[in-house]
Design an enzyme around this catalytic site. Sequence first.
Site, PDB file in Angstrom:
ATOM      1  N   PRO A  11     -11.263  39.255   1.061  1.00  0.00           N
ATOM      2  CA  PRO A  11     -12.564  38.801   1.098  1.00  0.00           C
ATOM      3  C   PRO A  11     -12.325  37.431   0.410  1.00  0.00           C
ATOM      4  CG  PRO A  11     -12.704  40.958   0.787  1.00  0.00           C
ATOM      5  CD  PRO A  11     -11.182  40.676   0.965  1.00  0.00           C
ATOM      6  N   CYS A  12     -12.979  36.621   0.960  1.00  0.00           N
ATOM      7  CA  CYS A  12     -13.040  34.883   0.246  1.00  0.00           C
ATOM      8  C   CYS A  12     -14.236  34.781  -0.727  1.00  0.00           C
ATOM      9  CB  CYS A  12     -12.690  33.992   1.377  1.00  0.00           C
ATOM     10  SG  CYS A  12     -14.374  33.887   2.425  1.00  0.00           S
TER      11      CYS A  12
END
Length: 367
Positions: free
Chosen positions: A92-93
């Site tokens: 997840p960025c």
Amino acid sequence: MSLGGKISKDSALEPRIAAIDLFCGVGGLTRGLERAGIDVKLGVDIDSACEYPYLANNDAAFLLKSVADLEVVDLTSKLSGAEYTLLAGCAPCQPFSTYQQKSGPTDERWHLLGHFERLAGELNPDFITMENVPNLARQSVFTKFVTELEALNFHVTYGVVNCAEFGVPQQRQRLVLLASKLGPIALLRTKTKRKTVRQAIGGLPPIEAGEAYDSDPLHQASELSNLNKRRIRASVPGGTWRDWNQELVAECHKRETGKTYPGVYGRMEWDQPAPTMTTQYFGFGNGRFGHPEQDRAISLREGAILQSFPKSYKFVRKGDPIYCKTIGRLIGNAVPVKLAEAIGKSIVAHVASHSGPRKRQLNDWHD
């Protein structure tokens, strides 16, 4: 094979590369790797909304589980018999995004890259690839990730690329990492003419704000308030809210702190790549997400196409309700398929440039 159908594993190139896709989402990375000839065996994600689109469009199994809870025994059987193995994924960025400046090590997602690192050590694959936002490269958690991979005898390369260079009709800067046990590896760069918004979505049927196209319910556009209808009619492709009459300008943009955000409430340009697709791309006020010509924000389907998903990629079961926030989040978070395909082709070419195939031994998983 139809444009949106599954890719047959019979088309996988030799030598055979089997892959696991961590944080797989709806399958953007998997789809691109499959197109390149890599045999993706399993996608893993904690979000149950990803399961249907992942399975409906890709020839791989799906495991609903947090990568933090994943054990190597969950993965090894999927890779049995492969000549070469790949561990892939996009953690997840959001914790590393410039849009989330308040995020940091207190965010649980910050440490998911550490679990990627843990599984790399336990699984001992031949190759690793990871895609994320550019800001991750400036974080200590990424430095540690690279250092640990090098300690595991991986040759590591990484850099920031513009997805438009790889045929994605979108200006999207992403950090791409490749690692190999065979030797130095690089992302293949070929001269690809940049694809424009017109080329990507210009042929879709016109729709109104708040309307869905009968033959493709995903081709639906969000409703607009009366004020936003006036704003989009006053907008020109590539322009900004600074072009409007003052009565249309939002109060927050009249203040000094808001004057540095000219891209919101903007229309895309037909003959340029789109701006970066975020998880809120379906909202006119959330960025330059206005359709170049029609008085509406781009549709869910248009956003998916601008992420280089096939036009008939399935995101919900037929007849199920479509929730814009959910689908927008899944599409905006995805690895663009064309970028993933370039990554896959780079790995396939890298293998081809080295010595002939060899089979892994069962005890390799525990050396």
